[in-house]
Design a protein around this motif. Structure first.
Motif, PDB file in Angstrom:
ATOM      1  N   ALA A 170       0.864  -1.177   0.000  1.00 11.66           N
ATOM      2  CA  ALA A 170       0.000   0.000   0.000  1.00 11.66           C
ATOM      3  C   ALA A 170       0.894   1.218   0.000  1.00 11.66           C
ATOM      4  O   ALA A 170       1.562   1.510   0.989  1.00 11.66           O
ATOM      5  N   ALA A 171       0.942   1.879  -1.139  1.00  7.94           N
ATOM      6  CA  ALA A 171       1.723   3.107  -1.285  1.00  7.94           C
ATOM      7  C   ALA A 171       1.150   3.882  -2.467  1.00  7.94           C
ATOM      8  O   ALA A 171       0.758   3.271  -3.470  1.00  7.94           O
ATOM      9  N   PRO A 172       1.105   5.199  -2.357  1.00  6.09           N
ATOM     10  CA  PRO A 172       0.612   5.998  -3.477  1.00  6.09           C
ATOM     11  C   PRO A 172       1.527   5.859  -4.693  1.00  6.09           C
ATOM     12  O   PRO A 172       2.742   5.709  -4.558  1.00  6.09           O
ATOM     13  N   ARG A 173       0.946   5.907  -5.859  1.00  7.70           N
ATOM     14  CA  ARG A 173       1.721   5.872  -7.098  1.00  7.70           C
ATOM     15  C   ARG A 173       2.523   7.171  -7.222  1.00  7.70           C
ATOM     16  O   ARG A 173       2.110   8.226  -6.766  1.00  7.70           O
ATOM     17  N   ASP A 174       3.671   7.076  -7.863  1.00  9.17           N
ATOM     18  CA  ASP A 174       4.521   8.227  -8.168  1.00  9.17           C
ATOM     19  C   ASP A 174       4.849   8.137  -9.654  1.00  9.17           C
ATOM     20  O   ASP A 174       5.979   7.884 -10.035  1.00  9.17           O
ATOM     21  N   GLY A 175       3.832   8.248 -10.471  1.00 12.53           N
ATOM     22  CA  GLY A 175       3.984   8.047 -11.906  1.00 12.53           C
ATOM     23  C   GLY A 175       3.607   6.617 -12.272  1.00 12.53           C
ATOM     24  O   GLY A 175       3.237   5.814 -11.415  1.00 12.53           O
ATOM     25  N   PRO A 176       3.731   6.275 -13.535  1.00  9.22           N
ATOM     26  CA  PRO A 176       3.262   4.956 -13.989  1.00  9.22           C
ATOM     27  C   PRO A 176       4.138   3.778 -13.562  1.00  9.22           C
ATOM     28  O   PRO A 176       3.667   2.650 -13.520  1.00  9.22           O
ATOM     29  N   LYS A 177       5.393   4.029 -13.200  1.00 10.41           N
ATOM     30  CA  LYS A 177       6.303   2.921 -12.924  1.00 10.41           C
ATOM     31  C   LYS A 177       6.965   2.983 -11.552  1.00 10.41           C
ATOM     32  O   LYS A 177       7.940   2.291 -11.300  1.00 10.41           O
ATOM     33  N   LYS A 178       6.424   3.819 -10.655  1.00  9.91           N
ATOM     34  CA  LYS A 178       7.006   3.978  -9.327  1.00  9.91           C
ATOM     35  C   LYS A 178       5.909   4.142  -8.299  1.00  9.91           C
ATOM     36  O   LYS A 178       4.797   4.520  -8.632  1.00  9.91           O
ATOM     37  N   VAL A 179       6.266   3.869  -7.040  1.00 10.24           N
ATOM     38  CA  VAL A 179       5.404   4.224  -5.923  1.00 10.24           C
ATOM     39  C   VAL A 179       6.222   5.088  -4.967  1.00 10.24           C
ATOM     40  O   VAL A 179       7.457   5.096  -5.024  1.00 10.24           O
TER      41      VAL A 179
END
Length: 188
Positions: A144-153
């Protein structure tokens, strides 16, 4: 003898209560199915996965089904090892240097600018996905972590997320209704 099956359960220290509750439930259900969990004992999601697995072990008198890879022997020392859980001090493992290389590679160019303590935290995430021998991959990563772009959290969870991607381990974000519903269907 049946080979053990492993999963990784990690995530944000500031995860919403709904994700923490979901993680505890999944960990309990996965323990009932014979899965062994791996995490890192950090507050929030890590401890939620640990609690769910431990509850199963306690209620069913089961063996150790959950491993925390910790960066040093003092990490979260106020939180003992509940029933069914073991702590492994990752830097004491004989393949630590190999794990550091993997962590450095997935972390990227910012590695040189973080503290040694942060490097140890990121490196222990490698074990959470690849196991103590770095050759026994988890079948999947729940996080459970917010996305940071399409390929990262966001946050330290990204290291486990990137290791999983590098080694072909499926990932499911418990903050995404669609992803955890997909996981539930695939688990059956």
């Amino acid at each position: 003898m049946i080979e053990p099956r492993f999963y990784t359960g990690v995530g944000s220290r500031a995860a919403p209560q709904s994700a923490i509750t979901r993680a505890e439930g999944f960990a309990y259900s996965l323990a009932a199915k014979g899965f062994r969990g791996r995490s890192g004992k950090a507050p929030g999601m890590d401890q939620a996965f640990m609690a769910g697995a431990s509850r199963f072990c306690r209620l069913n008198d089961a063996e150790c089904l959950f491993t925390n890879y910790i960066p040093n022997s003092n990490f979260q020392s106020g939180i003992g090892c509940p029933v069914g859980v073991e702590d492994i001090v990752a830097p004491a493992l004989g393949n630590w240097i190999e794990a550091v290389r993997i962590a450095r590679d997935v972390y990227g160019s910012g590695w040189a600018y973080i503290s040694q303590g942060d490097r140890d935290l990121h490196t222990r995430n490698v074990y959470q996905v690849l196991g103590t021998d770095l050759n026994t991959k988890s079948e999947f990563v729940l996080f459970a972590a917010p996305r940071d772009g399409p390929k990262k959290v966001k946050g330290g969870t990204n290291t486990a997320f990137q290791v999983a991607k590098l080694f072909g381990v499926p990932t499911y974000n418990l903050l995404s209704f669609l992803e955890w519903q997909k996981f539930m269907k695939e688990l059956k």
